[in-house]
Scaffold this active site. Structure first.
Site, PDB file in Angstrom:
ATOM      1  N   CYS A 123      65.705  89.407   6.979  1.00 12.45           N
ATOM      2  CA  CYS A 123      64.466  89.553   7.377  1.00 12.45           C
ATOM      3  C   CYS A 123      63.427  88.537   7.062  1.00 12.45           C
ATOM      4  O   CYS A 123      62.502  88.192   7.857  1.00 12.45           O
ATOM      5  CB  CYS A 123      63.895  90.869   6.689  1.00 12.45           C
ATOM      6  SG  CYS A 123      64.696  92.336   7.303  1.00 12.45           S
ATOM      7  N   CYS A 181      66.385  97.167   8.961  1.00 10.31           N
ATOM      8  CA  CYS A 181      65.341  97.124   8.011  1.00 10.31           C
ATOM      9  C   CYS A 181      63.979  97.494   8.625  1.00 10.31           C
ATOM     10  O   CYS A 181      63.769  97.256   9.963  1.00 10.31           O
ATOM     11  CB  CYS A 181      65.348  95.658   7.420  1.00 10.31           C
ATOM     12  SG  CYS A 181      66.548  95.340   6.224  1.00 10.31           S
ATOM     13  N   GLU A 232      61.160  95.681   8.376  1.00  6.05           N
ATOM     14  CA  GLU A 232      60.561  94.615   8.888  1.00  6.05           C
ATOM     15  C   GLU A 232      61.150  94.321  10.281  1.00  6.05           C
ATOM     16  O   GLU A 232      60.450  93.713  10.768  1.00  6.05           O
ATOM     17  CB  GLU A 232      60.912  93.284   7.589  1.00  6.05           C
ATOM     18  CG  GLU A 232      60.513  93.430   6.514  1.00  6.05           C
ATOM     19  CD  GLU A 232      61.256  94.144   5.495  1.00  6.05           C
ATOM     20  OE1 GLU A 232      62.226  94.992   5.821  1.00  6.05           O
ATOM     21  OE2 GLU A 232      61.248  93.788   4.197  1.00  6.05           O
ATOM     22  N   ASN A 249      62.952 101.640   7.949  1.00  6.52           N
ATOM     23  CA  ASN A 249      64.572 101.221   8.193  1.00  6.52           C
ATOM     24  C   ASN A 249      65.143 102.551   8.885  1.00  6.52           C
ATOM     25  O   ASN A 249      64.645 103.696   8.998  1.00  6.52           O
ATOM     26  CB  ASN A 249      64.882 101.099   6.864  1.00  6.52           C
ATOM     27  CG  ASN A 249      64.664 102.000   5.815  1.00  6.52           C
ATOM     28  OD1 ASN A 249      63.626 102.825   5.635  1.00  6.52           O
ATOM     29  ND2 ASN A 249      65.497 102.184   4.920  1.00  6.52           N
ATOM     30  N   GLU A 296      69.040 103.680   9.376  1.00  7.43           N
ATOM     31  CA  GLU A 296      70.178 103.377   8.849  1.00  7.43           C
ATOM     32  C   GLU A 296      71.309 104.177   9.965  1.00  7.43           C
ATOM     33  O   GLU A 296      70.923 104.755  10.721  1.00  7.43           O
ATOM     34  CB  GLU A 296      70.674 104.105   7.479  1.00  7.43           C
ATOM     35  CG  GLU A 296      69.649 103.309   6.507  1.00  7.43           C
ATOM     36  CD  GLU A 296      70.035 103.833   5.068  1.00  7.43           C
ATOM     37  OE1 GLU A 296      70.505 104.769   4.661  1.00  7.43           O
ATOM     38  OE2 GLU A 296      69.329 102.951   4.068  1.00  7.43           O
TER      39      GLU A 296
HETATM   40  N1  THU Z   1      65.514  97.559   3.398  1.00 10.45           N
HETATM   41  C1  THU Z   1      64.598  97.564   4.230  1.00 10.45           C
HETATM   42  O1  THU Z   1      64.394  98.357   4.896  1.00 10.45           O
HETATM   43  N2  THU Z   1      63.642  96.388   3.892  1.00 10.45           N
HETATM   44  C2  THU Z   1      63.927  95.487   2.670  1.00 10.45           C
HETATM   45  O2  THU Z   1      63.173  94.722   2.615  1.00 10.45           O
HETATM   46  C3  THU Z   1      65.172  95.840   2.049  1.00 10.45           C
HETATM   47  C4  THU Z   1      66.082  96.830   2.309  1.00 10.45           C
HETATM   48  C5  THU Z   1      66.457  98.916   3.708  1.00 10.45           C
HETATM   49  C6  THU Z   1      67.803  98.784   4.193  1.00 10.45           C
HETATM   50  C7  THU Z   1      68.670  99.861   3.956  1.00 10.45           C
HETATM   51  O3  THU Z   1      68.250 100.957   4.924  1.00 10.45           O
HETATM   52  C8  THU Z   1      68.008 100.391   2.622  1.00 10.45           C
HETATM   53  O4  THU Z   1      66.455  99.661   2.520  1.00 10.45           O
HETATM   54  C9  THU Z   1      68.685  99.955   1.225  1.00 10.45           C
HETATM   55  O5  THU Z   1      69.069  98.669   1.492  1.00 10.45           O
END
Ligand code: THU
Length: 131
Positions: free
Chosen positions: A86, A50, A52, A39, A41
């Site tokens: 995702c 994300c 994925e 991920n 941000e």
């Molecule tokens: N996040 C993911 O990367 N994959 C997931 O399946 C759920 C959430 C990330 C998004 C964000 O950067 C952090 O987790 C908190 O939501």
């Protein structure tokens, strides 16, 4: 490298200064190759992506497009599963039988399918016949 090791390794590079929730994802394609993502941000929160999504982008950038299985790894009491958006991204390159594995940095903690997580999904069949 195994899906688990790939996801655990890429998670080390996750950029999650706002949530402090680091996620790694690794895809095995039907061709047998592994692609990973973490991920990323952003200070403008909705612009974050994300793990994925990163793994899907890496797979497509490499010229592949058939997901056999995807493992998602995070430090979480509750087994992590892909968010709704995702699930739809995975559906673009998967089938209802696509395997989705949940893990924490120590072990695999869950296993399901895309069909179970995203039933009755929107597909290209819905576009057929549109004018
Ligand atoms: N996040 C993911 O990367 N994959 C997931 O399946 C759920 C959430 C990330 C998004 C964000 O950067 C952090 O987790 C908190 O939501």
């Amino acid at each position: 490298m195994s899906l688990f090791d790939s996801a655990r390794q890429v998670r080390e590079n996750a950029y999650a200064p706002y949530s402090n929730f680091q996620v790694g994802a690794a895809i095995r394609t039907k061709a047998g190759d592994v692609f990973s993502g973490c991920n990323v941000e952003n200070v403008a929160y909705p612009e974050g992506t994300c793990a994925e999504a990163g793994a899907v982008a890496a797979m497509v950038a490499a010229g592949q497009g058939d997901i056999a299985e995807i493992l998602v790894l995070a430090e979480s009491e509750v087994p992590i599963t892909p968010c709704g958006g995702c699930r739809q991204k995975i559906a673009e390159f998967g089938t209802p039988d696509t395997v989705i594995i949940s893990a924490n940095p120590r072990e695999v903690v869950g296993r399901t399918t895309l069909g179970a997580l995203l039933p009755s999904s929107f597909t290209s069949a819905h576009l057929d016949g549109a004018s």
